[in-house]
Scaffold this motif. Structure first.
Motif, PDB file in Angstrom:
ATOM      1  N   UNK A   1     -13.743   8.820  30.184  1.00  0.00           N
ATOM      2  CA  UNK A   1     -12.740   7.720  30.715  1.00  0.00           C
ATOM      3  C   UNK A   1     -12.815   6.544  29.590  1.00  0.00           C
ATOM      4  N   UNK A   2     -13.858   6.429  28.724  1.00  0.00           N
ATOM      5  CA  UNK A   2     -13.741   5.544  27.715  1.00  0.00           C
ATOM      6  C   UNK A   2     -14.838   5.404  26.843  1.00  0.00           C
ATOM      7  N   UNK A   3     -15.323   4.488  26.023  1.00  0.00           N
ATOM      8  CA  UNK A   3     -16.411   4.371  25.409  1.00  0.00           C
ATOM      9  C   UNK A   3     -17.123   3.029  25.646  1.00  0.00           C
ATOM     10  N   UNK A   4     -18.629   3.161  25.644  1.00  0.00           N
ATOM     11  CA  UNK A   4     -19.418   1.928  25.367  1.00  0.00           C
ATOM     12  C   UNK A   4     -19.678   1.642  24.013  1.00  0.00           C
ATOM     13  N   UNK A   5     -19.172   2.507  23.184  1.00  0.00           N
ATOM     14  CA  UNK A   5     -19.571   1.995  21.543  1.00  0.00           C
ATOM     15  C   UNK A   5     -18.510   1.385  20.924  1.00  0.00           C
ATOM     16  N   UNK A   6     -18.559  -0.293  21.018  1.00  0.00           N
ATOM     17  CA  UNK A   6     -17.584  -1.121  20.619  1.00  0.00           C
ATOM     18  C   UNK A   6     -17.312  -1.010  19.056  1.00  0.00           C
ATOM     19  N   UNK A   7     -18.279  -0.389  18.344  1.00  0.00           N
ATOM     20  CA  UNK A   7     -18.261  -0.198  17.032  1.00  0.00           C
ATOM     21  C   UNK A   7     -16.964   0.709  16.550  1.00  0.00           C
ATOM     22  N   UNK A   8     -16.576   1.647  17.497  1.00  0.00           N
ATOM     23  CA  UNK A   8     -15.551   2.569  17.253  1.00  0.00           C
ATOM     24  C   UNK A   8     -14.297   1.965  17.256  1.00  0.00           C
ATOM     25  N   UNK A   9     -14.117   0.652  17.861  1.00  0.00           N
ATOM     26  CA  UNK A   9     -12.885   0.158  18.105  1.00  0.00           C
ATOM     27  C   UNK A   9     -12.578  -0.871  17.386  1.00  0.00           C
ATOM     28  N   UNK A  10     -11.226  -1.435  17.258  1.00  0.00           N
ATOM     29  CA  UNK A  10     -10.779  -2.366  16.628  1.00  0.00           C
ATOM     30  C   UNK A  10     -10.478  -3.635  17.331  1.00  0.00           C
ATOM     31  N   UNK A  11     -11.397  -4.462  17.414  1.00  0.00           N
ATOM     32  CA  UNK A  11     -11.474  -5.795  18.218  1.00  0.00           C
ATOM     33  C   UNK A  11     -11.022  -6.963  17.593  1.00  0.00           C
ATOM     34  N   UNK A  12      -9.856  -7.729  18.346  1.00  0.00           N
ATOM     35  CA  UNK A  12      -9.746  -8.877  17.969  1.00  0.00           C
ATOM     36  C   UNK A  12     -10.368 -10.170  18.656  1.00  0.00           C
ATOM     37  N   UNK A  13     -10.976 -10.854  18.018  1.00  0.00           N
ATOM     38  CA  UNK A  13     -11.536 -12.234  18.731  1.00  0.00           C
ATOM     39  C   UNK A  13     -10.729 -13.401  18.502  1.00  0.00           C
ATOM     40  N   UNK A  14     -10.253 -14.138  19.453  1.00  0.00           N
ATOM     41  CA  UNK A  14      -9.474 -15.379  19.305  1.00  0.00           C
ATOM     42  C   UNK A  14     -10.084 -16.613  20.253  1.00  0.00           C
ATOM     43  N   UNK A  15     -10.331 -17.448  19.521  1.00  0.00           N
ATOM     44  CA  UNK A  15     -10.749 -18.691  20.081  1.00  0.00           C
ATOM     45  C   UNK A  15      -9.643 -19.648  20.172  1.00  0.00           C
ATOM     46  N   UNK A  16      -9.191 -20.239  21.410  1.00  0.00           N
ATOM     47  CA  UNK A  16      -8.015 -21.244  21.729  1.00  0.00           C
ATOM     48  C   UNK A  16      -8.505 -22.738  21.519  1.00  0.00           C
TER      49      UNK A  16
END
Length: 314
Positions: A299-314
């Protein structure tokens, strides 16, 4: 990570409700990756902290490549929030109405022919729709509310990849849509530990009792193998229910976290959101059994290292 110890008292409907505030400073630490996977194109997963629901959604959609990645001109769109409980938004049992209204507007601006919102509620459906604030917000934004309390509006769908839940009756509007969005609120659950985007799919199913009688965690993973998955999962973490879920709470049970997580990957976005939740109170990922079961079913992955993640602080 900094945490505020001060409790803010907010008057709601004449009653004093205490909401624990949460400082977002340093709270991205739980999404730190061992690889440098910052994307140059659209992100796989976006985490936004520190804003109001609509502005966090705006930022998340921008980082994901825009609403046009998910909605086309003339599309019939369905949005599935948490609206299961006859509670006010401040009790954090249902998705934030401002967030749902903002998503309706985005879909219509992208050219959607119709945007419908539904949930198979636990409490009486029209009271849930009204008192959650979602019905009024959706209609003001140009969308429509669909009831989900009539078995005749469901159709049987085979789940060939599932282990236990081999078929389920799914709301016909979901199956007939061109695109649908899954928009849960981040909260605890007495049986599953946490309810986020994967468990939110129980609200498109007619016979939810089967889940509780036949390995709840496996059935949650199984329903996520639905042949028509959501195009995007948006986790509402503006208010977070720390205890007493899934119904909703008051006082110390609710944290004002001002967060939002979004990804097409249900397992990944739930993993990220639950890691974030773990900064507010202890919730080890290994306690949420449906995450690994979902990964095992692809269904998906628990391995966040394999993903392109954007982190935004407002």
């Amino acid at each position: 990570m900094r945490r505020r110890d001060i409790l803010k008292t907010i008057a709601l409907g004449g009653a004093a409700t205490v909401i624990r505030p949460f400082s977002s400073f340093g709270s991205f630490d739980v999404l730190a990756q061992t690889s440098n996977a910052d994307p140059t194109g659209p992100a796989d997963l976006v985490a936004v902290l520190g804003g109001e629901p609509a502005e966090m959604l705006d930022q998340a959609l921008y980082e994901l490549g825009g609403i046009g990645r998910f909605v086309r001109t003339g599309n019939k769109v369905v949005i599935k929030p948490n609206i299961g409980w006859d509670n006010s938004p401040e009790e954090a049992g249902n998705s934030n109405p401002e967030l749902i209204a903002a998503l309706v507007r985005h879909c219509l601006e992208a050219g959607a022919a119709k945007v419908s919102v539904l949930d198979h509620t636990c409490d009486q459906w029209n009271a849930c729709y009204s008192n959650s604030g979602i019905e009024a917000a959706v209609k003001a934004a140009g969308g429509e509310m669909l009831p989900a309390h009539n078995q005749a509006t469901y159709q049987e769908v085979a789940l060939p990849r599932a282990k236990v839940l081999k078929k389920a009756k799914i709301h016909r509007a979901i199956m007939e849509s061109d695109a649908w969005f899954n928009v849960p609120i981040l909260k605890t659950h007495g049986g599953a530990g946490m309810t986020v985007s994967m468990k939110n799919l129980m609200g498109i199913v007619w016979d939810r009792g089967y889940f509780h009688w036949n390995d709840l965690n496996q059935c949650i993973a199984d329903i996520c193998t639905l042949p028509k998955p959501p195009v995007l999962n948006i986790v509402d973490a503006y208010r977070v229910l720390l205890e007493g879920g899934p119904r909703g709470g008051r006082g110390k049970d609710v944290a004002m976290a001002k967060g939002l997580f979004a990804s097409p990957d249900m397992v990944a976005v739930d993993t990220a959101a639950i890691r974030f939740f773990g900064q507010l109170r202890a919730m080890p990922l290994q306690n949420i059994a449906y995450l690994q079961k979902g990964a095992e079913l692809a269904v998906g992955t628990t391995d966040l290292d394999t993903l392109a993640i954007k982190r935004v602080k407002i």
